[in-house]
Design a protein around this motif. Sequence first.
Motif, PDB file in Angstrom:
ATOM      1  N   VAL A  33      57.599 110.007 -77.936  1.00 16.29           N
ATOM      2  CA  VAL A  33      56.427 109.139 -77.594  1.00 16.29           C
ATOM      3  C   VAL A  33      55.053 109.538 -78.346  1.00 16.29           C
ATOM      4  CG1 VAL A  33      54.965 108.656 -75.946  1.00 16.29           C
ATOM      5  CG2 VAL A  33      57.136 109.162 -75.155  1.00 16.29           C
ATOM      6  N   VAL A  51      52.678 105.376 -76.431  1.00 21.96           N
ATOM      7  CA  VAL A  51      53.316 104.424 -76.715  1.00 21.96           C
ATOM      8  C   VAL A  51      54.824 104.815 -76.935  1.00 21.96           C
ATOM      9  CG1 VAL A  51      52.816 104.250 -79.265  1.00 21.96           C
ATOM     10  CG2 VAL A  51      54.124 102.281 -78.071  1.00 21.96           C
ATOM     11  N   THR A  52      55.820 104.427 -76.241  1.00 19.96           N
ATOM     12  CA  THR A  52      57.216 104.990 -76.397  1.00 19.96           C
ATOM     13  C   THR A  52      58.060 104.132 -77.526  1.00 19.96           C
ATOM     14  OG1 THR A  52      58.173 103.021 -75.005  1.00 19.96           O
ATOM     15  CG2 THR A  52      57.333 105.293 -73.823  1.00 19.96           C
ATOM     16  N   GLY A  54      60.178 102.180 -77.585  1.00 19.90           N
ATOM     17  CA  GLY A  54      60.623 101.010 -77.084  1.00 19.90           C
ATOM     18  C   GLY A  54      59.243 100.032 -76.776  1.00 19.90           C
ATOM     19  N   GLY A  55      58.126 100.573 -76.964  1.00 20.49           N
ATOM     20  CA  GLY A  55      56.936  99.938 -76.778  1.00 20.49           C
ATOM     21  C   GLY A  55      56.017 100.105 -75.354  1.00 20.49           C
ATOM     22  N   SER A  56      56.771 100.775 -74.476  1.00 28.47           N
ATOM     23  CA  SER A  56      55.979 100.946 -73.215  1.00 28.47           C
ATOM     24  C   SER A  56      54.788 102.019 -73.544  1.00 28.47           C
ATOM     25  CB  SER A  56      57.007 101.653 -72.323  1.00 28.47           C
ATOM     26  OG  SER A  56      58.246 100.881 -72.050  1.00 28.47           O
ATOM     27  N   THR A  57      53.775 101.426 -72.892  1.00 28.90           N
ATOM     28  CA  THR A  57      52.593 101.998 -72.864  1.00 28.90           C
ATOM     29  C   THR A  57      51.910 102.581 -71.711  1.00 28.90           C
ATOM     30  OG1 THR A  57      51.531 100.004 -72.611  1.00 28.90           O
ATOM     31  CG2 THR A  57      51.839 100.691 -74.900  1.00 28.90           C
ATOM     32  N   ASN A  58      51.070 103.637 -71.784  1.00 28.49           N
ATOM     33  CA  ASN A  58      50.187 104.188 -70.681  1.00 28.49           C
ATOM     34  C   ASN A  58      48.651 104.655 -71.379  1.00 28.49           C
ATOM     35  OD1 ASN A  58      51.574 104.554 -68.311  1.00 28.49           O
ATOM     36  ND2 ASN A  58      53.291 105.531 -69.573  1.00 28.49           N
ATOM     37  N   THR A  68      44.640  98.866 -76.723  1.00 28.17           N
ATOM     38  CA  THR A  68      46.138  98.378 -76.692  1.00 28.17           C
ATOM     39  C   THR A  68      46.819  99.291 -77.719  1.00 28.17           C
ATOM     40  OG1 THR A  68      45.812  96.212 -75.953  1.00 28.17           O
ATOM     41  CG2 THR A  68      48.095  96.520 -76.726  1.00 28.17           C
ATOM     42  N   SER A  70      50.189 100.265 -80.138  1.00 31.05           N
ATOM     43  CA  SER A  70      51.510  99.457 -80.350  1.00 31.05           C
ATOM     44  C   SER A  70      52.397 100.361 -81.459  1.00 31.05           C
ATOM     45  CB  SER A  70      51.536  98.153 -80.851  1.00 31.05           C
ATOM     46  OG  SER A  70      50.560  98.145 -81.864  1.00 31.05           O
TER      47      SER A  70
END
Length: 115
Positions: A33, A51-52, A54-58, A68, A70
């Motif tokens: 991450v 951002v992981t 795979g594109g998951s975000t927090n 944002t 990415s």
Amino acid sequence: QVQLVESGGGLVQAGGSLRLSCAASGSISSIYVMGWYRQAPGKQRELVASVTGGGSTNYANSVKGRFTASRDNAKNTVYLQMNSLKPEDTAVYYCNTWPYYRYNWGQGTQVTVSS
């Protein structure tokens, strides 16, 4: 050892936008991450986004809806799009892995938001 190089900072008026980049000199495993951190004068470094592979975000509550994160795994680069900037976003911005800092910190990129 992978080196991290942040860029894209600058001086912007409140309400403006910036896009930060963090380029790694080597391969960053997609299982890591990646986090964007910032440090304002006199304050501790804080995580603002992650951002992981795979594109998951927090996001931190203070930037949610405005920033944002990415990443482009093929380019070993992480991005932070910052919109509706506020003076309180003024800080040096860094990237590194999260939750453990696997790499040496880069020089960061200065973001200054004027009111």
